[in-house]
Design a protein around this motif. Sequence first.
Motif, PDB file in Angstrom:
ATOM      1  N   GLN A 136      37.885  33.917  43.220  1.00 13.60           N
ATOM      2  CA  GLN A 136      37.500  32.513  43.051  1.00 13.60           C
ATOM      3  C   GLN A 136      38.669  31.671  42.545  1.00 13.60           C
ATOM      4  O   GLN A 136      38.778  30.482  42.887  1.00 13.60           O
ATOM      5  N   HIS A 137      39.546  32.279  41.741  1.00 15.26           N
ATOM      6  CA  HIS A 137      40.733  31.554  41.260  1.00 15.26           C
ATOM      7  C   HIS A 137      41.596  31.079  42.430  1.00 15.26           C
ATOM      8  O   HIS A 137      42.142  29.960  42.390  1.00 15.26           O
TER       9      HIS A 137
ATOM     10  N   SER B 145      36.012  39.308  41.043  1.00 20.19           N
ATOM     11  CA  SER B 145      35.340  38.077  41.467  1.00 20.19           C
ATOM     12  C   SER B 145      36.073  36.849  40.944  1.00 20.19           C
ATOM     13  O   SER B 145      36.300  35.871  41.684  1.00 20.19           O
ATOM     14  N   ASP B 146      36.475  36.894  39.684  1.00 20.42           N
ATOM     15  CA  ASP B 146      37.201  35.766  39.100  1.00 20.42           C
ATOM     16  C   ASP B 146      38.528  35.522  39.828  1.00 20.42           C
ATOM     17  O   ASP B 146      38.924  34.365  40.054  1.00 20.42           O
TER      18      ASP B 146
ATOM     19  N   ALA C  75      33.700  42.005  37.801  1.00 15.15           N
ATOM     20  CA  ALA C  75      33.697  40.596  37.402  1.00 15.15           C
ATOM     21  C   ALA C  75      35.101  40.008  37.430  1.00 15.15           C
ATOM     22  O   ALA C  75      35.294  38.842  37.825  1.00 15.15           O
ATOM     23  N   ASP C  76      36.099  40.806  37.065  1.00 10.18           N
ATOM     24  CA  ASP C  76      37.478  40.323  37.093  1.00 10.18           C
ATOM     25  C   ASP C  76      37.961  40.113  38.528  1.00 10.18           C
ATOM     26  O   ASP C  76      38.711  39.162  38.807  1.00 10.18           O
TER      27      ASP C  76
END
Length: 210
Positions: free
Chosen positions: A166-167, A162-163, A159-160
Amino acid sequence: MFRSRLKKLQHSLAWLKNVAGLDDDYVRKWSPAEWEAWQAAMLADPSGDNPSVPEWMNPIIRHTWHNDFSFPFPQVAQLISAHPWFYEAVKRADFSLKITEPLESDAPVLSQVEGAYNEAMLRGWTPLLSLLIEPTQQPKIVVGAIESFYIVAPAFDSADVSDLIQHFDLPSPSTRLAGPVQDVDALLKRAHQPVPDGHHVAWGSEWMYV
Protein backbone atom coordinates in the motif's frame (compact mmCIF):
# COMPACT_ATOMS: atom_id res chain seq x y z
CA MET A 1 12.64 -20.74 -48.67
CA PHE A 2 10.73 -17.48 -48.15
CA ARG A 3 7.48 -18.97 -49.46
CA SER A 4 7.89 -21.97 -47.19
CA ARG A 5 8.44 -19.72 -44.15
CA LEU A 6 5.45 -17.56 -45.10
CA LYS A 7 3.19 -20.59 -45.52
CA LYS A 8 4.30 -21.98 -42.16
CA LEU A 9 3.64 -18.63 -40.46
CA GLN A 10 0.23 -18.32 -42.11
CA HIS A 11 -0.66 -21.79 -40.82
CA SER A 12 0.34 -20.83 -37.26
CA LEU A 13 -1.55 -17.55 -37.44
CA ALA A 14 -4.65 -19.30 -38.77
CA TRP A 15 -4.59 -21.44 -35.63
CA LEU A 16 -4.21 -18.36 -33.40
CA LYS A 17 -6.97 -16.44 -35.17
CA ASN A 18 -9.28 -19.39 -34.66
CA VAL A 19 -8.57 -19.96 -30.95
CA ALA A 20 -8.35 -16.26 -29.99
CA GLY A 21 -11.04 -14.92 -32.32
CA LEU A 22 -8.75 -12.54 -34.21
CA ASP A 23 -8.99 -11.12 -37.72
CA ASP A 24 -6.31 -10.16 -40.23
CA ASP A 25 -6.50 -6.43 -39.46
CA TYR A 26 -5.79 -7.12 -35.81
CA VAL A 27 -2.88 -9.45 -36.58
CA ARG A 28 -1.31 -6.80 -38.82
CA LYS A 29 -0.80 -4.52 -35.81
CA TRP A 30 2.44 -6.44 -35.32
CA SER A 31 5.24 -7.05 -37.80
CA PRO A 32 5.97 -10.41 -39.48
CA ALA A 33 9.27 -10.46 -37.52
CA GLU A 34 7.40 -10.37 -34.21
CA TRP A 35 5.00 -13.11 -35.28
CA GLU A 36 7.89 -15.24 -36.56
CA ALA A 37 9.58 -14.93 -33.16
CA TRP A 38 6.30 -16.02 -31.51
CA GLN A 39 6.01 -18.97 -33.86
CA ALA A 40 9.61 -20.08 -33.33
CA ALA A 41 9.15 -20.10 -29.56
CA MET A 42 5.80 -21.87 -29.77
CA LEU A 43 7.20 -24.66 -31.95
CA ALA A 44 10.44 -25.06 -29.99
CA ASP A 45 11.16 -27.94 -27.63
CA PRO A 46 9.74 -26.91 -24.22
CA SER A 47 12.65 -28.61 -22.47
CA GLY A 48 15.25 -26.88 -24.63
CA ASP A 49 16.34 -23.32 -25.30
CA ASN A 50 14.02 -20.58 -26.47
CA PRO A 51 15.16 -19.51 -29.97
CA SER A 52 13.56 -16.07 -29.71
CA VAL A 53 15.27 -14.64 -26.63
CA PRO A 54 18.85 -13.41 -26.03
CA GLU A 55 21.28 -16.23 -25.30
CA TRP A 56 21.99 -15.02 -21.74
CA MET A 57 18.31 -15.47 -20.87
CA ASN A 58 18.04 -19.18 -21.65
CA PRO A 59 19.81 -20.51 -18.54
CA ILE A 60 17.53 -18.29 -16.42
CA ILE A 61 14.21 -19.35 -17.95
CA ARG A 62 14.98 -22.98 -18.84
CA HIS A 63 12.08 -25.38 -18.14
CA THR A 64 9.77 -22.49 -17.13
CA TRP A 65 9.07 -20.47 -20.27
CA HIS A 66 6.88 -22.63 -22.52
CA ASN A 67 3.27 -22.29 -21.35
CA ASP A 68 0.46 -20.67 -23.37
CA PHE A 69 0.88 -19.28 -26.88
CA SER A 70 -2.78 -18.42 -27.51
CA PHE A 71 -2.50 -14.84 -26.21
CA PRO A 72 -3.86 -12.36 -28.80
CA PHE A 73 -0.47 -10.78 -29.44
CA PRO A 74 3.08 -12.04 -30.09
CA GLN A 75 4.92 -13.20 -26.98
CA VAL A 76 7.68 -15.76 -26.63
CA ALA A 77 7.67 -16.77 -22.95
CA GLN A 78 5.40 -16.65 -19.91
CA LEU A 79 7.12 -16.51 -16.54
CA ILE A 80 6.55 -16.23 -12.84
CA SER A 81 10.06 -15.48 -11.69
CA ALA A 82 12.18 -14.44 -8.72
CA HIS A 83 15.03 -13.43 -11.01
CA PRO A 84 16.25 -9.80 -10.64
CA TRP A 85 14.80 -8.58 -13.94
CA PHE A 86 15.12 -4.92 -12.97
CA TYR A 87 18.88 -5.42 -12.72
CA GLU A 88 18.94 -7.16 -16.10
CA ALA A 89 17.06 -4.28 -17.71
CA VAL A 90 19.76 -1.87 -16.56
CA LYS A 91 22.60 -4.19 -17.51
CA ARG A 92 21.42 -5.42 -20.94
CA ALA A 93 21.01 -3.58 -24.22
CA ASP A 94 18.70 -6.29 -25.57
CA PHE A 95 16.20 -6.34 -22.70
CA SER A 96 13.84 -3.80 -21.17
CA LEU A 97 10.80 -3.84 -18.91
CA LYS A 98 7.35 -2.32 -19.13
CA ILE A 99 4.02 -2.58 -17.31
CA THR A 100 1.12 -4.29 -19.04
CA GLU A 101 -1.86 -1.94 -18.79
CA PRO A 102 -5.42 -3.29 -18.62
CA LEU A 103 -8.22 -1.64 -20.55
CA GLU A 104 -10.63 -1.10 -17.67
CA SER A 105 -8.63 -0.81 -14.44
CA ASP A 106 -5.60 1.00 -13.04
CA ALA A 107 -2.03 -0.21 -13.44
CA PRO A 108 1.07 0.91 -11.55
CA VAL A 109 4.04 2.55 -13.18
CA LEU A 110 7.29 0.64 -13.42
CA SER A 111 8.99 2.60 -10.62
CA GLN A 112 6.27 1.61 -8.14
CA VAL A 113 6.81 -2.10 -8.78
CA GLU A 114 10.58 -1.71 -8.71
CA GLY A 115 10.43 0.15 -5.41
CA ALA A 116 8.25 -2.50 -3.79
CA TYR A 117 10.45 -5.25 -5.25
CA ASN A 118 13.65 -3.73 -3.87
CA GLU A 119 12.15 -3.08 -0.44
CA ALA A 120 10.84 -6.66 -0.22
CA MET A 121 14.32 -7.95 -1.05
CA LEU A 122 15.85 -5.78 1.70
CA ARG A 123 13.42 -7.25 4.23
CA GLY A 124 14.31 -10.83 3.30
CA TRP A 125 10.99 -11.63 1.63
CA THR A 126 10.59 -13.22 -1.82
CA PRO A 127 9.28 -10.83 -4.49
CA LEU A 128 8.07 -12.40 -7.74
CA LEU A 129 7.17 -10.95 -11.12
CA SER A 130 4.62 -12.43 -13.49
CA LEU A 131 5.70 -11.31 -16.93
CA LEU A 132 5.43 -12.09 -20.60
CA ILE A 133 8.50 -11.83 -22.78
CA GLU A 134 7.52 -9.97 -25.93
CA PRO A 135 9.56 -9.88 -29.15
CA THR A 136 10.43 -6.75 -31.09
CA GLN A 137 11.14 -6.22 -34.76
CA GLN A 138 14.83 -6.82 -34.00
CA PRO A 139 15.77 -10.50 -33.55
CA LYS A 140 16.52 -11.50 -29.93
CA ILE A 141 15.77 -8.03 -28.57
CA VAL A 142 12.87 -8.47 -26.17
CA VAL A 143 10.69 -6.69 -23.62
CA GLY A 144 9.51 -8.06 -20.30
CA ALA A 145 5.86 -7.04 -19.87
CA ILE A 146 4.99 -7.23 -16.16
CA GLU A 147 1.35 -8.16 -15.51
CA SER A 148 1.39 -8.79 -11.74
CA PHE A 149 3.62 -8.61 -8.68
CA TYR A 150 3.80 -10.88 -5.64
CA ILE A 151 5.55 -11.00 -2.28
CA VAL A 152 5.89 -14.28 -0.39
CA ALA A 153 6.73 -13.86 3.31
CA PRO A 154 6.26 -15.58 6.65
CA ALA A 155 2.64 -15.33 7.78
CA PHE A 156 3.59 -13.26 10.83
CA ASP A 157 4.89 -10.56 8.44
CA SER A 158 1.60 -10.40 6.52
CA ALA A 159 0.53 -7.01 7.89
CA ASP A 160 3.94 -5.53 7.10
CA VAL A 161 3.78 -6.87 3.53
CA SER A 162 0.34 -5.31 3.13
CA ASP A 163 1.66 -1.99 4.42
CA LEU A 164 4.58 -2.12 1.97
CA ILE A 165 2.36 -2.79 -1.04
CA GLN A 166 0.00 0.00 0.00
CA HIS A 167 2.95 2.34 0.63
CA PHE A 168 3.91 1.99 -3.04
CA ASP A 169 0.23 2.37 -4.01
CA LEU A 170 0.11 -0.86 -6.00
CA PRO A 171 -3.42 -1.65 -7.21
CA SER A 172 -5.78 -4.19 -5.62
CA PRO A 173 -3.46 -5.81 -3.06
CA SER A 174 -4.85 -9.13 -1.85
CA THR A 175 -3.93 -12.56 -0.52
CA ARG A 176 -6.74 -14.05 -2.62
CA LEU A 177 -4.76 -14.63 -5.78
CA ALA A 178 -6.59 -14.60 -9.09
CA GLY A 179 -3.75 -15.07 -11.60
CA PRO A 180 -2.24 -18.23 -13.09
CA VAL A 181 -1.62 -19.74 -9.61
CA GLN A 182 -3.67 -19.26 -6.46
CA ASP A 183 -1.58 -20.40 -3.50
CA VAL A 184 1.89 -19.99 -2.04
CA ASP A 185 3.21 -23.46 -2.89
CA ALA A 186 2.06 -23.28 -6.52
CA LEU A 187 3.44 -19.77 -6.89
CA LEU A 188 6.89 -20.77 -5.64
CA LYS A 189 6.96 -24.00 -7.64
CA ARG A 190 6.05 -22.12 -10.83
CA ALA A 191 8.96 -19.78 -10.09
CA HIS A 192 11.27 -22.74 -9.35
CA GLN A 193 11.78 -21.49 -5.81
CA PRO A 194 12.03 -23.75 -2.74
CA VAL A 195 8.90 -23.98 -0.62
CA PRO A 196 10.00 -22.86 2.88
CA ASP A 197 9.10 -24.49 6.16
CA GLY A 198 6.42 -22.88 8.26
CA HIS A 199 3.31 -20.95 7.34
CA HIS A 200 3.83 -18.38 4.59
CA VAL A 201 1.54 -15.93 2.85
CA ALA A 202 1.53 -14.51 -0.67
CA TRP A 203 0.33 -10.96 -1.27
CA GLY A 204 -0.35 -10.05 -4.87
CA SER A 205 -1.07 -6.96 -6.91
CA GLU A 206 -2.71 -8.49 -9.97
CA TRP A 207 -3.95 -5.52 -12.01
CA MET A 208 -4.46 -7.67 -15.11
CA TYR A 209 -6.77 -10.08 -13.24
CA VAL A 210 -9.18 -7.73 -11.41
